[in-house]
Design an enzyme around this catalytic site. Structure first.
Site, PDB file in Angstrom:
ATOM      1  N   GLU A 299      -2.193  -7.233   7.599  1.00 30.65           N
ATOM      2  CA  GLU A 299      -1.015  -7.330   8.160  1.00 30.65           C
ATOM      3  C   GLU A 299      -0.942  -7.839   9.424  1.00 30.65           C
ATOM      4  OE1 GLU A 299       2.063  -7.423   8.237  1.00 30.65           O
ATOM      5  OE2 GLU A 299       2.826  -5.324   7.707  1.00 30.65           O
TER       6      GLU A 299
ATOM      7  N   HIS B 297       0.739  -1.379  -0.034  1.00 31.29           N
ATOM      8  CA  HIS B 297      -0.086  -0.083   0.027  1.00 31.29           C
ATOM      9  C   HIS B 297       0.672   1.077   0.082  1.00 31.29           C
ATOM     10  CE1 HIS B 297       1.113   0.996   4.276  1.00 31.29           C
ATOM     11  NE2 HIS B 297       0.796  -0.470   4.430  1.00 31.29           N
TER      12      HIS B 297
END
Length: 496
Positions: free
Chosen positions: A376, A300
């Site tokens: 994550e 990202h």
């Protein structure tokens, strides 16, 4: 519904004389990472090979039960006799074997245990433990874990990753050759009447020493240490903190080992360095496996936490992209549109990934599918803190986390080992759904590094040897035979 815990148990036993001085060895492995979770070995006095093998099985199953009584366990042994008897295909005729088989069968429910015969060369870890136990008995002692060198034996490797692909290639090359296989050879000898040579004999000791030497040599050549424990011995905790304070959290300067070691968990503003891409696929010597499934891995874009270099996982504030992050997302969208190969866009559920994915999908005219397995790691109580703040508040927990992939961050965070299980399961599920397609996975530092590590068949400490910038691209191709090829790592040319 939570997936069941799975273990692999490899067990062996031997007797120098059959009957003679005997011992067993057993190891519990993580089937995803190949990491050793537990070892057992014991000198049992005068006994036969088969008794020692059953004793090794019992010890391995008990070790697995201690780790998780609900685990699904795959037992792998090079004893055809034990595997066939415990699988219920052969009758247990010898009176010495019956109580041992009955004891093994009671350790875990039959529905949780499966048995597989493997060639002896794939059972080296347990074999070495058995020999170490017999060597200790010869000296009038019992085996001690601290004396074990079994970890230096060649591992069988986690199934389904690079090791499995290499094995498939070797099998393809070997097909058509006439040879006597393990099961037939053992059956012809009456089901395993082999004697074990001493582990301190010339062949075993030279092999272990050579492997240890080559490992250490490679570590010296690359400036890396052979293992997390070796790193800890060479450098103190204070050294690491000083490196982090002087280099990792300052602007400019070179990228030393400290930053590479700590970066997998930090939402850090890494220098935008273009990694070398692997050469394009060309026809090779192997069979045609058809079009691979290719995962293009996009980290990202930046958030407000990125330039502050704070832990930012799945258990924190879920920040949005910053203005810089939105510019990065637009840039990577243009770059992927120019390539024109992406067929599907899949994103982590966290906001920074969904925003990055949506920017790309809008440019490509695609929709975004959210996959929870791409999230994550949860950094627990460390979320939102800098490395220095974690070192000050939780020094022991941080040290343990640096030294072992089994250690979790303070306050119920997720360990790298647990993350590897989650991410490998996600990989397998996505591969089954997108065979032969090119899929963009918008995710985070840790998932990308784990996917690359597994594709390379690299050890867990490889996570600390990769740099991954915000909005960088990596790529892994997966073939039908289980092999994988890393095509790209940390490409940021589109950001310049």
């Amino acid at each position: 519904m939570q997936r069941p815990v799975r273990f692999v148990v490899e067990a062996d036993g031997g007797s120098r004389g059959n009957p003679g001085p005997a011992g067993y060895g057993a190891v519990v492995l993580d089937p995803v990472t190949g990491e050793t979770l537990a070892e057992r070995a014991e000198f049992i006095g005068v006994a036969t090979n088969n008794v020692a093998e059953y004793k090794g099985l019992i010890a391995g199953l008990k070790a697995a039960r201690e780790l998780s009584p609900d685990a699904q366990v795959q037992v792998r042994m090079d004893s055809k006799l034990v595997v066939e008897q415990m699988s219920g295909r052969w009758k247990i005729k010898h009176p010495d074997m019956r109580p041992l088989a009955a004891e093994a069968a009671k350790i875990l429910p039959a529905s949780q245990v499966s048995y597989e015969w493997i060639p002896r060369e794939r059972n080296k870890h347990a074999d070495r433990l058995a020999n170490e136990a017999m060597d200790a008995g010869k000296r009038g002692r019992q085996w001690e874990p601290s004396a074990s060198t079994a970890v230096f034996s060649t591992p069988s490797g986690p199934p389904g990753d690079a090791a499995a692909g290499a094995a498939a290639a070797r099998a393809a090359l070997a097909s058509g050759r006439t040879r006597t296989t393990g099961p037939e050879a053992e059956a012809a000898s009456g089901g395993g009447g082999r004697s074990h040579a001493s582990a301190s004999g010339h062949g075993a000791s030279v092999g272990a020493a050579a492997l240890a030497s080559s490992t250490a040599g490679a570590a010296r050549a690359s400036g890396a240490s052979a293992s997390p424990s070796a790193r800890g011995a060479a450098r103190t905790s204070a050294d690491r903190v000083q490196e982090a304070a002087d280099v990792l959290f300052t602007d400019g300067g070179a990228l030393p080992e400290a930053q590479a070691m700590l970066e997998p968990c930090l939402d850090s503003e890494a220098s935008e360095t273009t990694a070398a891409a692997a050469a394009p696929a060309t026809p090779g010597w192997g069979p045609d496996m058809g079009a691979p499934a290719t995962f293009v891995l996009l980290r990202h874009g930046e958030t407000a936490l990125t330039p502050q270099k704070r832990f930012s996982g799945s258990g924190g504030s879920d920040p949005e992209l910053s203005e810089a992050g939105r510019r990065q997302a637009a840039a990577v969208a243009e770059a992927l549109a120019a390539r024109g190969t992406i067929q599907t866009v899949i994103s982590s559920p966290l906001r920074r990934c969904r925003e990055t994915a949506q920017a790309v999908a809008t440019r490509l005219g695609l929709t975004v599918t959210v996959e929870d397995g791409l999230r994550e790691v949860d950094f627990g109580a460390w979320e939102g803190l800098t490395f220095a703040e974690v070192q000050e508040r939780f020094p022991d927990d941080l040290q343990a986390w640096l030294d072992s992939p089994k250690a979790a961050p303070t306050g119920g965070g997720e360990s790298f080992m647990a993350a590897t299980r989650r991410i490998s399961a996600t990989r397998d599920r996505l591969l089954a759904a997108h065979a032969g397609r090119t899929v963009l996975l918008v995710t985070h530092v840790t998932p990308v590094k784990i996917l690359v590590r597994l594709a390379l068949g690299a050890p867990p400490e490889a996570l600390f040897r990769m740099e991954l910038s915000a909005a960088s691209l990596s790529a892994v191709a997966y073939y039908a035979d289980g092999n994988a090829s890393v095509r790209l790592l940390n490409d940021t040319a589109h950001l310049r």
